[in-house]
Design a protein around this motif. Sequence first.
Motif, PDB file in Angstrom:
ATOM      1  N   ASP A 128      51.941  56.919  71.276  1.00  0.00           N
ATOM      2  CA  ASP A 128      50.708  56.880  70.370  1.00  0.00           C
ATOM      3  C   ASP A 128      49.807  57.985  70.546  1.00  0.00           C
ATOM      4  OD1 ASP A 128      51.406  54.162  69.434  1.00  0.00           O
ATOM      5  OD2 ASP A 128      50.095  53.145  70.903  1.00  0.00           O
ATOM      6  N   GLU A 129      49.784  58.712  71.593  1.00  0.00           N
ATOM      7  CA  GLU A 129      48.840  60.055  71.668  1.00  0.00           C
ATOM      8  C   GLU A 129      49.690  61.117  71.111  1.00  0.00           C
ATOM      9  OE1 GLU A 129      48.552  60.242  75.922  1.00  0.00           O
ATOM     10  OE2 GLU A 129      47.000  58.714  76.265  1.00  0.00           O
ATOM     11  N   GLU A 130      51.033  61.034  71.268  1.00  0.00           N
ATOM     12  CA  GLU A 130      51.659  62.261  70.629  1.00  0.00           C
ATOM     13  C   GLU A 130      51.670  62.043  69.216  1.00  0.00           C
ATOM     14  OE1 GLU A 130      56.270  64.146  70.672  1.00  0.00           O
ATOM     15  OE2 GLU A 130      55.758  62.418  71.793  1.00  0.00           O
ATOM     16  N   LEU A 131      51.718  60.824  68.460  1.00  0.00           N
ATOM     17  CA  LEU A 131      51.836  60.727  66.945  1.00  0.00           C
ATOM     18  C   LEU A 131      50.375  61.157  66.729  1.00  0.00           C
ATOM     19  CD1 LEU A 131      53.593  57.573  66.591  1.00  0.00           C
ATOM     20  CD2 LEU A 131      54.361  60.007  65.875  1.00  0.00           C
ATOM     21  N   ARG A 132      49.197  60.802  67.315  1.00  0.00           N
ATOM     22  CA  ARG A 132      47.922  61.280  67.025  1.00  0.00           C
ATOM     23  C   ARG A 132      47.749  62.651  67.021  1.00  0.00           C
ATOM     24  NH1 ARG A 132      45.811  57.480  69.740  1.00  0.00           N
ATOM     25  NH2 ARG A 132      45.314  58.741  71.696  1.00  0.00           N
ATOM     26  N   PHE A 133      48.193  62.990  68.249  1.00  0.00           N
ATOM     27  CA  PHE A 133      48.193  64.639  68.177  1.00  0.00           C
ATOM     28  C   PHE A 133      48.619  65.390  66.861  1.00  0.00           C
ATOM     29  CE2 PHE A 133      50.176  68.602  69.553  1.00  0.00           C
ATOM     30  CZ  PHE A 133      49.055  69.565  69.735  1.00  0.00           C
ATOM     31  N   HIS A 134      49.732  65.111  66.440  1.00  0.00           N
ATOM     32  CA  HIS A 134      50.544  65.574  65.302  1.00  0.00           C
ATOM     33  C   HIS A 134      49.886  65.390  64.243  1.00  0.00           C
ATOM     34  CE1 HIS A 134      53.919  67.343  67.750  1.00  0.00           C
ATOM     35  NE2 HIS A 134      54.177  66.233  68.327  1.00  0.00           N
TER      36      HIS A 134
END
Length: 496
Positions: free
Chosen positions: A23-29
Amino acid sequence: MLNDLRLRLRALFRRKAVEVEMDEELRFHFENQVAKLMRSGWTPAEAQRRARLEFGGMEQIKEEYREARGVSFIGTFVQDIRFGLRILGRTPVITCVAVVSLALGIGAHTAIFSLIDTVMLRLLPVQKPEELVLLARTHALLESDPTPSFTNALWEEVRDHQDVFSGVFSWSDSKFDLSRGRAVRQANGIFTSGNYFRTLGVPPAAGRLMAAADDQPGCPGVAVLSYGFWQDHFGAAEGAVGGTISLDHHIFQIVGVSAPGFYGVEIGQNFDVAVPVCAAAIFDGKESRLEHRSWWWLRIIGRRKPGISVEQINARLGVISPEVFAGALPPDWDPQGKKDFLKLRLVSSPAATGTSYLRRRSFLGGSRLGNSFRSLGKCPIGTLHLDRKKSGVLGPVAGWPRAGLHRLGRRSHRHTVRRTSRTTLDEGFVISGDERPAGRRERAPGPIPSREVHRSLPSGAFAGPAGHCRLVSAQLREAGNARHRLRPQQRPSRKC
């Protein structure tokens, strides 16, 4: 490869942490893409809308990522198990019935397969068990099942005349009393010919095994212990070899111990002590079964020579059968019995998995019963007398109303079908003309054979004129116990 395995295991056992990181990686992108669009002059709301269009559905991206891990099916399986348990918890009665049914079914199938594997599938723990064949005798003219029991005279004739086996041996099971004046303690024993262990290829665990020199007429008697009995009874003491053991109050010298895991060729009947066939004279006294030609107590197994099939063995056995049975002809049988004895023939069957009473009954019982009824149908049957305790597979018939059978008897000749009640016969049915229904004592037409017919009871033989005394299926009991010998005083007192 190891790094990939580590990531997969982490996704499997630390699923929540991996989901948070995803979730954190998708939100970052996503936020980076929004910032890029805003620098290009788009408003924040329009930049977020265009970023979502470019990325696609977030949940769809997560599912693709989970599939890429390669462990999603395990999570799905766990979810299905949880769902199934919840459903079963809502219906406890149905759940209990299903669980009990599955347990009984699995247990029954396991027990049946274990029995089949032990009795029919598992090979004997000997060298090249596929080369072993079991010998039996059958009548050349009558429909009779092969019977794997022989007299000592027949065994000696087979041993001396056969030329298709690289080794052949005989054996018989028995019970021995090990006590020396104290409480009776039974042990499973076998009488074996001298080349029993050599033919099977069984090595000794201690001492030596029985040899041909130990099985000679007038032998003093030696004993070979099974490995399990040596451990249980003697504590695996090396001093047991060379010592003595009491068998039915007769002293035998222990010469060796058989290899671990070998307990004989009779499935379900493990032997403790093996003694030579010649030692039967020690137990029998003056009237030895070794000299008695009507004492069917031995079984024979041979190891076929390389390149010889069972069909070729049976063909050769058929050639030597007349000479073998002529050499073992009982001298005290009546002429008809001798004639029928000479019509017997030797046959063989594979014995790679050993032999057992259960197997003989399962394979021969149905056909033997069918042959018995087919043969009985050819005879003028009057009254059917069956002892409920001794009728074996025909036990249920013993409860038929006698009045109805008497009416049947009045419409035919006054002959009686009776079950032989002596331990020397197994599945033997004889047509006799001396027993009559109550109140009807007239003599049956035709002559009545003498009781000497009981002296001529090889399997499948028949005796008596005009078919008044036909042995439908006589199977001499294959027991080495001295109580099963065919003594003159044990023959039925009534005429046949």
